[in-house]
Scaffold this motif. Structure first.
Motif, short mmCIF file in Angstrom:
data_model
loop_
_atom_site.label_atom_id
_atom_site.label_comp_id
_atom_site.label_asym_id
_atom_site.label_seq_id
_atom_site.Cartn_x
_atom_site.Cartn_y
_atom_site.Cartn_z
N VAL A 268 0.81 -1.21 0.00
CA VAL A 268 0.00 0.00 0.00
C VAL A 268 0.85 1.27 0.00
O VAL A 268 0.43 2.32 -0.49
CB VAL A 268 -0.97 0.00 1.20
N VAL A 269 2.08 1.17 0.53
CA VAL A 269 2.97 2.32 0.55
C VAL A 269 3.25 2.84 -0.86
O VAL A 269 3.52 4.03 -1.06
CB VAL A 269 4.29 1.96 1.27
N ALA A 270 3.16 1.96 -1.86
CA ALA A 270 3.41 2.35 -3.24
C ALA A 270 2.44 3.43 -3.71
O ALA A 270 2.75 4.20 -4.63
CB ALA A 270 3.33 1.14 -4.16
N LEU A 271 1.28 3.50 -3.08
CA LEU A 271 0.29 4.52 -3.46
C LEU A 271 0.79 5.93 -3.18
O LEU A 271 0.31 6.89 -3.78
CB LEU A 271 -1.03 4.27 -2.72
N ALA A 272 1.75 6.07 -2.26
CA ALA A 272 2.29 7.39 -1.97
C ALA A 272 2.92 8.00 -3.21
O ALA A 272 2.82 9.21 -3.45
CB ALA A 272 3.32 7.31 -0.84
N GLY A 273 3.56 7.16 -4.01
CA GLY A 273 4.14 7.64 -5.25
C GLY A 273 3.09 8.13 -6.22
O GLY A 273 3.28 9.14 -6.92
N LEU A 274 1.97 7.42 -6.28
CA LEU A 274 0.87 7.85 -7.16
C LEU A 274 0.27 9.17 -6.70
O LEU A 274 -0.08 10.02 -7.52
CB LEU A 274 -0.21 6.77 -7.21
N ILE A 275 0.14 9.34 -5.40
CA ILE A 275 -0.41 10.59 -4.87
C ILE A 275 0.50 11.76 -5.23
O ILE A 275 0.04 12.81 -5.68
CB ILE A 275 -0.60 10.49 -3.35
N ALA A 276 1.80 11.56 -5.06
CA ALA A 276 2.76 12.62 -5.40
C ALA A 276 2.74 12.90 -6.90
O ALA A 276 2.79 14.06 -7.33
CB ALA A 276 4.16 12.21 -4.96
N ALA A 277 2.65 11.84 -7.71
CA ALA A 277 2.58 12.01 -9.16
C ALA A 277 1.31 12.76 -9.55
O ALA A 277 1.32 13.61 -10.45
CB ALA A 277 2.64 10.65 -9.85
N GLY A 278 0.21 12.44 -8.87
CA GLY A 278 -1.05 13.12 -9.15
C GLY A 278 -0.97 14.61 -8.85
O GLY A 278 -1.49 15.44 -9.61
N ALA A 279 -0.27 14.96 -7.76
CA ALA A 279 -0.09 16.38 -7.43
C ALA A 279 0.74 17.08 -8.51
O ALA A 279 0.45 18.22 -8.89
CB ALA A 279 0.59 16.51 -6.07
N HIS A 280 1.74 16.39 -9.01
CA HIS A 280 2.58 16.96 -10.07
C HIS A 280 1.76 17.17 -11.34
O HIS A 280 1.87 18.21 -12.00
CB HIS A 280 3.76 16.05 -10.34
N MET A 281 0.95 16.18 -11.69
CA MET A 281 0.11 16.30 -12.88
C MET A 281 -0.88 17.46 -12.75
O MET A 281 -1.12 18.21 -13.70
CB MET A 281 -0.65 14.99 -13.12
N ALA A 282 -1.45 17.60 -11.55
CA ALA A 282 -2.39 18.70 -11.32
C ALA A 282 -1.70 20.04 -11.50
O ALA A 282 -2.28 20.98 -12.07
CB ALA A 282 -2.98 18.58 -9.91
N ARG A 283 -0.47 20.13 -11.04
CA ARG A 283 0.29 21.37 -11.20
C ARG A 283 0.52 21.67 -12.68
O ARG A 283 0.43 22.84 -13.11
CB ARG A 283 1.62 21.27 -10.46
N GLN A 284 0.80 20.65 -13.47
CA GLN A 284 0.97 20.85 -14.91
C GLN A 284 -0.28 21.50 -15.51
O GLN A 284 -0.20 22.45 -16.30
CB GLN A 284 1.24 19.53 -15.62
N ILE A 285 -1.43 20.96 -15.14
CA ILE A 285 -2.69 21.44 -15.72
C ILE A 285 -2.96 22.88 -15.30
O ILE A 285 -3.35 23.71 -16.12
CB ILE A 285 -3.85 20.52 -15.28
N VAL A 286 -2.76 23.17 -14.03
CA VAL A 286 -3.07 24.51 -13.51
C VAL A 286 -2.18 25.56 -14.15
O VAL A 286 -2.64 26.66 -14.49
CB VAL A 286 -2.92 24.53 -11.97
N THR A 287 -0.89 25.25 -14.32
CA THR A 287 0.06 26.25 -14.79
C THR A 287 0.16 26.33 -16.31
O THR A 287 0.74 27.28 -16.84
CB THR A 287 1.46 25.99 -14.22
N LEU A 288 -0.39 25.37 -17.03
CA LEU A 288 -0.21 25.29 -18.48
C LEU A 288 -0.75 26.53 -19.20
O LEU A 288 -1.87 26.98 -18.98
CB LEU A 288 -0.93 24.05 -19.02
N ASP A 289 0.09 27.07 -20.08
CA ASP A 289 -0.31 28.13 -21.01
C ASP A 289 -0.07 27.57 -22.41
O ASP A 289 1.07 27.50 -22.87
CB ASP A 289 0.51 29.39 -20.78
N ILE A 290 -1.13 27.16 -23.09
CA ILE A 290 -0.97 26.47 -24.37
C ILE A 290 -0.42 27.38 -25.47
O ILE A 290 -0.03 26.88 -26.54
CB ILE A 290 -2.31 25.85 -24.84
N ASP A 291 -0.36 28.67 -25.22
CA ASP A 291 0.18 29.60 -26.21
C ASP A 291 1.62 30.02 -25.90
O ASP A 291 2.14 30.96 -26.51
CB ASP A 291 -0.71 30.84 -26.31
#
Length: 327
Positions: A268-291
């Motif tokens: 179950v500890v492996a899920l910590a990596g997924l949570i951290a990855a999910g936070a990183h992905m969310a940051r990508q979406i929030v900060t993205l400027d497609i132009d």
């Protein structure tokens, strides 16, 4: 070395980092081949490698028991090295093939016309020869695995062969890239069990969604030139709705990864990596400027960190199983 390569001058390709070791260490006659293989842009082989390493780590710690030793729960170093060498060789071969197929298109796109073929720094015959040499290296790596994994690896060539043509007839060439770049999610499991099970397929599907997401960000760099040339992409398809699509793609990827972990009974500890990855992905979406092409490239490259987070989570889970009985 700041000169951007052109028909009249030799230098670095437009999207390669300035001062890269390729241009500082290698003789000039080697530069075009390094550019064909993208040695000056390592993010490609890094992103190709991660599904391999995830799959190998997941397979090693799958169905773990408290009495299992730490070494038995970790992927073999030799396996990880083979995947590393294979990723570098086959990414290079794939990029060389892609450049041969896209020779005319690359000559019309600002970011790609500095590549060795459109700039005339290497001939098509030389490129084909280099492609074959890289493929042979990949073959030498592949035959180190079991028979099932060898056959599975050979099957991936069909996907690789079709991918460069997809941008000509579908708005979803990123899906084709996902099929090819995620193949390692199957290979790691196959190298451990000489078979494929639900966790491997779920990891593969999740990786495909991840690849579509990050390559959509990458494709926003070229959307204007692509529209002129007639090249299709999910960046052009999603347009102003890109962030919403990314949220769905990344959420789907994380869900598939989580179910794959559960199906393999990963710690179950492996899920910590997924949570951290999910936070990183969310940051990508929030900060993205497609132009903003420069930011798109930066966010695309940041997906290497996603790979690390998920892999470290899997390794951490294996360590936890081994040390928990000692606590």
């Amino acid at each position: 070395m700041e000169t951007i390569q052109s028909k009249s001058a030799q230098g670095r390709v437009a999207d390669a980092p300035s001062g890269h070791w390729v241009y500082r260490v290698l003789p000039r006659w080697v530069w075009p081949y390094a550019q064909l293989a993208r040695w000056d842009r390592p993010i490609g082989w890094q992103l190709l490698l991660w599904p391999c390493l995830w799959s190998a780590a997941l397979a090693a710690s799958a169905y773990a028991r408290p009495e299992d030793s730490l070494l038995s729960l970790l992927p073999l170093p030799s396996t990880l090295i083979l995947f590393l060498l294979g990723a570098i060789a086959m990414r290079g071969a794939g990029c060389t093939y892609n450049d041969l197929v896209d020779h005319d298109i690359d000559n019309q796109v600002e970011r790609t016309r500095s590549r060795p073929l459109p700039s005339g720094k290497v001939s098509r015959r030389q490129a084909w020869t280099f492609l074959i040499l890289q493929a042979l290296v990949g073959l030498v790596v592949l035959v180190q695995f079991n028979g099932f994994a060898i056959l599975l690896g050979i099957c991936s060539l069909a996907v690789v062969a079709i991918y460069p043509f997809m941008k000509r007839f579908t708005n979803w060439p990123q899906f084709g890239l996902g099929l090819a770049f995620s193949w390692g999610a199957l290979m790691g499991w196959a190298s451990e069990f000489a078979d494929l099970d639900a966790p491997a397929f779920l990891l593969y599907i999740g990786s495909i969604l991840w690849v579509i997401g990050y390559d959509t960000i990458y494709a926003h760099q070229d959307k204007e030139d692509d529209a002129i040339v007639g090249v299709r992409s999910t960046a052009r398809l999603f347009g102003e709705h890109t962030k919403s699509w990314l949220a769905g793609l990344y959420a789907g990827a994380l869900m598939c990864f989580a179910v794959a972990f559960a199906s393999a009974q990963a710690p179950v500890v492996a899920l910590a990596g997924l949570i951290a990855a999910g936070a990183h992905m969310a940051r990508q979406i929030v900060t993205l400027d497609i132009d903003n092409p420069e930011q798109c490239l930066k966010l695309f490259r940041s997906n290497n960190q996603v790979g690390w987070l998920i892999f470290i989570g899997l390794i951490g889970g294996a360590v936890w199983v081994a040390v928990k009985p000692l606590l």
